[in-house]
Design an enzyme around this catalytic site. Structure first.
Site, PDB file in Angstrom:
ATOM      1  N   GLY A   1      24.007 -36.976  -2.888  1.00 59.66           N
ATOM      2  CA  GLY A   1      24.931 -37.540  -1.893  1.00 59.66           C
ATOM      3  C   GLY A   1      24.180 -38.042  -0.681  1.00 59.66           C
ATOM      4  O   GLY A   1      22.959 -38.182  -0.714  1.00 59.66           O
ATOM      5  N   ASN A   2      24.916 -38.345   0.385  1.00 57.71           N
ATOM      6  CA  ASN A   2      24.269 -38.812   1.617  1.00 57.71           C
ATOM      7  C   ASN A   2      25.053 -38.293   2.817  1.00 57.71           C
ATOM      8  O   ASN A   2      26.081 -37.644   2.662  1.00 57.71           O
ATOM      9  CB  ASN A   2      24.157 -40.343   1.613  1.00 57.71           C
TER      10      ASN A   2
END
Ligand code: C5P
Length: 401
Positions: free
Chosen positions: A203-204
């Site tokens: 993810g980020n």
């Protein structure tokens, strides 16, 4: 609120019956002022019944109470729906040869017009010049929709639906700009998550805040918004999900975000890709949890599709596509250089470039963006709250369209 609804001679007048009813149901005092020609489409009896007020068309009725001036001076809001090419021309010239014309000259209330006419008439230089004159005087125009017209033709010229006009008019009366009234806008936000196994993902750090603020700001300016939200921080979607003109669609992966945005973009006038999309996904997702005992896993990654590129390639005529670029850069010169190259590669109408590092951009409530247009020129620089940045972006959109 005291609302004057002007009705002019177009077949769309039948839809204005619903508009008047909606205003009355919302508790407003509505006075309908039909032009003589419009009475061929909908008669006085209908207007008196739905507005629950007497209807006059002549300047010479009720002269003792100076009704022609009283209507204009009492109004908190004037809505003209449908507004024919003829009425728009008369308004631009200030002609007051009937009760509606006089009312319009006598009023200082905000005026909202919902044009309806054949495409050729709408696109005629005279009509467009009149619209420009009216806008420059502060008249709010609810742009006509593109769709089937009476007579079997199709094109821009259809009056917007009554509920869209009511929403735009009420927003104007509340003091909000309504320059996006009737526009359909698709916004993506948040960070996509690519699964590794049933419990882990790539993810980020995107919080989704900037995209959510863009959606709320657009809806406040009258737009109908689809907000496609990947993973966002706690509370970021609260205001958007409560707004009657925002539909929130939740997604997880890049593939889901692509499907939802492609769907929303098919009917949108403006598309904004704010989401931080994972550039790669795991080639083979494990269907059981990867175990420590099996040693450090090797993850093979494959590229994700560039959603923005796909949306640009499928752009509808007149649709505006906005991209976002979060870049690490030493200074503004490097940031702009990277931004210009990216704008070129992506082919977007507007690219919002912002500098990110460990502290700035992601997760923060404040932001600073430079907006590049299709020629690579900086058309706006916005800094401050993410809502202020959102409004600056919509101001720029209002100019490029
Ligand atoms: O190339 P880069 O990822 O920096 O471009 C950012 C812009 O492209 C953003 O508007 C983002 O939403 C979009 N994007 C996309 N699909 C990807 C990667 C980025 O639509 N796979």
């Amino acid at each position: 609120m005291f609302v004057v609804v002007g009705v002019t001679g177009g077949i769309a007048a039948y839809k204005t019956v619903h508009l008047v009813r909606a205003l009355v149901t919302n508790g407003h005092e509505v006075h309908v002022v039909p032009t003589a020609d419009s009475l061929r489409f909908v008669g006085t009896t209908t207007w008196e019944a739905v507005s629950r007020n007497p209807v006059t068309t002549s300047v010479h009725d009720d002269v003792s109470r100076v009704r022609h001036v009283a209507l204009g001076t009492s109004a908190d809001l004037v809505v003209i729906a449908p507004a024919t090419a003829n009425t728009l021309a008369k308004m631009a010239a200030g002609i007051a040869d009937d009760l509606l014309g006089v009312t319009l000259l006598a009023t200082t209330a905000p005026v909202v017009v919902a044009p309806a006419m054949h495409t050729a008439m709408w696109e005629h230089a005279a009509t467009q010049a009149n619209i420009a004159t009216l806008r420059s005087r502060g008249v709010h125009v609810v742009d006509p929709a593109d769709g089937p017209l009476t007579g079997g033709d199709s094109g821009p010229g259809r009056m917007r639906e009554p509920e869209e006009i009511v929403a735009a008019a009420l927003a104007v009366a509340a003091g909000h700009p309504s320059d996006l009234a009737g526009r359909r806008i698709a916004v993506s936000t948040g960070g996509t998550r690519e699964p590794i196994d049933p419990v882990r993902f790539l993810g980020n750090r995107s919080s989704g805040r900037q995209g959510a603020e863009l959606a709320v700001a657009a809806a406040a300016r009258g737009a109908e918004v689809t907000l496609v939200a990947a993973h966002v921080d706690e509370g970021v979607l609260t205001a958007a999900s409560r707004h009657p003109r925002i539909a929130v669609v939740r997604v997880g992966t890049t593939a889901e975000l692509q499907a939802a945005m492609t769907d929303a973009a098919a009917t949108a006038d403006v598309v904004a890709m704010v989401a931080a999309v994972a550039d790669f996904r795991v080639a083979e997702v494990s269907h059981h949890k990867l175990r420590k005992e099996d040693g450090a896993p090797r993850l093979d990654l494959v590229p994700n599709p560039d959603i923005l590129a796909g949306l640009v390639a499928a752009r509808r005529p007149g649709q505006i596509v906005i991209g976002f670029a979060a870049e690490t850069a030493a200074d503004d010169t490097e940031l702009l250089e990277r931004g210009r190259r990216k704008r070129e590669r992506k082919g977007v109408d507007l690219l919002a470039v912002n500098r990110v590092d460990w502290e700035h951009g992601f997760e923060a409530t404040e932001n600073r963006v430079l907006l590049l247009d299709a020629a690579g020129a900086v058309v706006a620089e916005a800094a401050g709250s993410k809502r202020a940045v959102a409004d600056a972006i919509w101001d720029a959109v209002a100019v490029v369209r």
